[in-house]
Structures are given as structure tokens and as C-alpha cells.
Design an enzyme around this catalytic site. Sequence first.
Site, PDB file in Angstrom:
ATOM      1  N   ASP A  93       2.616  -1.496  15.385  1.00  0.00           N
ATOM      2  CA  ASP A  93       3.295  -2.360  14.659  1.00  0.00           C
ATOM      3  C   ASP A  93       4.918  -2.098  14.767  1.00  0.00           C
ATOM      4  O   ASP A  93       5.603  -1.794  13.991  1.00  0.00           O
ATOM      5  CB  ASP A  93       2.772  -2.023  12.972  1.00  0.00           C
ATOM      6  CG  ASP A  93       3.556  -3.042  12.177  1.00  0.00           C
ATOM      7  OD1 ASP A  93       3.574  -4.265  12.723  1.00  0.00           O
ATOM      8  OD2 ASP A  93       3.362  -3.053  11.040  1.00  0.00           O
TER       9      ASP A  93
ATOM     10  N   PHE B   5       0.765  -1.151  -0.013  1.00  0.00           N
ATOM     11  CA  PHE B   5      -0.006   0.097   0.022  1.00  0.00           C
ATOM     12  C   PHE B   5       0.762   1.398   0.169  1.00  0.00           C
ATOM     13  O   PHE B   5       0.465   2.272  -0.247  1.00  0.00           O
ATOM     14  CB  PHE B   5      -0.679   0.177   1.262  1.00  0.00           C
ATOM     15  CG  PHE B   5      -1.619  -1.299   1.306  1.00  0.00           C
ATOM     16  CD1 PHE B   5      -2.806  -1.453   0.546  1.00  0.00           C
ATOM     17  CD2 PHE B   5      -1.563  -2.331   2.288  1.00  0.00           C
ATOM     18  CE1 PHE B   5      -3.573  -2.527   0.608  1.00  0.00           C
ATOM     19  CE2 PHE B   5      -2.196  -3.182   2.289  1.00  0.00           C
ATOM     20  CZ  PHE B   5      -3.317  -3.454   1.573  1.00  0.00           C
TER      21      PHE B   5
END
Length: 363
Positions: A146, A31
Site C-alpha cells: 500500500d 480501523f
Amino acid sequence: MMNGFGIKNNGEFYSVSLQFGAHKLCGSGRFSNVYCGQMISPIEKEVAVKNVWSDTETRHLATSEYPEIQILSKLFHPAISNLLYFYSRNANDKVINCLVLDYLPQDLARLRDQGVKFDVLDAKLYTFQLFCAISHLTSKNIVHMDIKPQNVVMDRMAGRLKLADFGNARRLETNEKTGSAYQVTRFYRPPELLFGCEKFTASIDIWSATCVAFELFANRVLFKGKDTKDQIVLITGVFGYPTDDDIKSIGVKRPRVARKDARGIETFTSKMLDSEIYDFMKATLKIDPKKRKSAIDVLKMPLFDILRSSPPKKRSNGVEMPNLASYTEMHHKREPETEVVADIQTTEKAEKESDSTNEELED
């Protein structure tokens, strides 16, 4: 030149003209991709430019409303890859949001894969900076979601570290659910997410950062499960099957894995580290996220006393340690704000370089 936006100290945006020199592709994903190169105006600085393709959930948003930009506009800290400017462009009927960020030349994953080993002082130095970043996030009610070696960028020579890539970050005050237990990369995913919990807290980052810190000290992954179930087996094998109180606190069903006695983190890692490192790990790697030490309390642990010594200890490469005094401050000011940027008369060469850069960024 292209039109973009800068960020004031109060988080508001202002219009600014941006100019870049040549860039090169430094990383890519499904992405987004990241280019590294030189910013020419309004400041001369080496930067990373993250290009993010809008998805069905964000394509209707103005660039300034893009979630990662909204979150990064609230943050500014020496241990974070800060958002300096942003702009958008169109390519193939898609809107691409472009984030101009602080740049450091290496990331921990590549260094680890290259077999680079850190001495104990540097490992403590980088771990300290990582938890300073988390402490800053917590003060702003933000969770990174993350933390992993790929998102920890570094300058080994200078001894500096920054936490990067806030594409999965969330605000705590929204009471939002994770939506999926796959928010955090498996090796660094805390047990509550592995068990299926959809609520998130700042303790998620504490677990992930401790797993990253272990790699700094030991040069290997701590929990390397083949899949989600194997990851649970590894963790419960070290810390034991979750107690009734753990399950109640997390708010999940009991994991369907064999119940075994806890081996302990020292035995699991062959007692390869110093006791103060294990004290740190045992304080932060708790099954119950509510029992994990907070980032600000981690920074006070004896593990980092050597970084507070006077005069500062010498690093093995002879380069002085960064000034860490400002890292524990909660509030940092951005560069002096320049809301009106004068047009810069570029040479033909600079114009060609800019055109070439735009072509590269559109690939």
C-alpha cells in the site's frame, strides 16, 4: 507507566516499562488512529503511536502475534518508520494494539495538497530513500502492498523520508494470495492487480513507488482513474494493451477494454520531465511485473548519480543532504537494548499528563 515490549536486534521481544507525555491526534481511519507526541521513557523521543482495533481475524491473537507487529519486528532501516515498542490495552470490550513508531512531521499527500513543489535534487533524494526502503523489504521477503503518498512521511527541512503503515504488508515466502485485487489504493495499484491477479510479488511495490516518485517530480497524480476500469484504460492507453506473453506471465484473463496503440509515458505526461527520469519510469512501469527493475537495480541508475557526487550537492534550503551511505546497507542495528528498565519517580504533573494521555488514547 504502562507495560510493553521492545525488540532486540535478533527480532525477539523483551519486557519494558513505557511512559508518554501529552499526545495529539494526527490521523484516523476506519480501523486505526495515530497520535503524535513525546515518549519519556525508556527513551526521550518524539514518536507516533498507532492504535489498531482487533478484527475477527486477529482478536484471538496475542499482541506479539499481531501481523503488523510480526512484520515490523523483522525490519529496521533509516527509510522505514520503525517499530520501537508495542503494547495493548482494552477499550469497550475490544483489544487495541498500540505500535510506537518513528515519527516524521509531514506526509507527501498533505504536502502535495498544500501545493508544495520539490526541486529536482530533493525529488531524487526522496525517491532514492523510498527505493532503499523497498530494497530492504525485498531483502526480508516482505511486500508493503500500500505504497501511496499518505504512507510516505517526511521531514522536508532535513531531507528525510520514511515509508510508513505496514497494515497491509505481506510476507513473500508464505505463497499467500492477496485475497482481493483491492489491496493497493487505486491510483497506485499495478496492472496485475487491476487485471484480477491474486498473487503478489515485490514488483507491486515497484509500480506503486514509481507512481509516488512521479508526484515528487511533477506535483500531480500519474494515473487518476475514476474507477478500476478507468484505471486500466489509462494504463493500457500509455503502455498498450497487454501482449499474449504479458497475460500468460501474469496469469489472468484478458482485460475487457478497448485496444489502443501505446501513447508512451513521455507523451502522456507532456514531456515535462528530464530524460533520465523517463528512463527510470520506463524501467519500472512495465505491464509484466517480472520485467520491472528491482529496487536494488533502480538505486544504481544514472538518475541518482548526483546523490553520489563528492562533495555532496547543496540542497536549495542550505541544509546538507542526509548521509546516504547507510541507506543501501541491508542490515541495521536497533538502539542499544535495555531489557531491565528502572522505575522512574514521576512528579504529580507528569502523572497527570500521563493520565490525560491515556484518556486521549482511549477516545
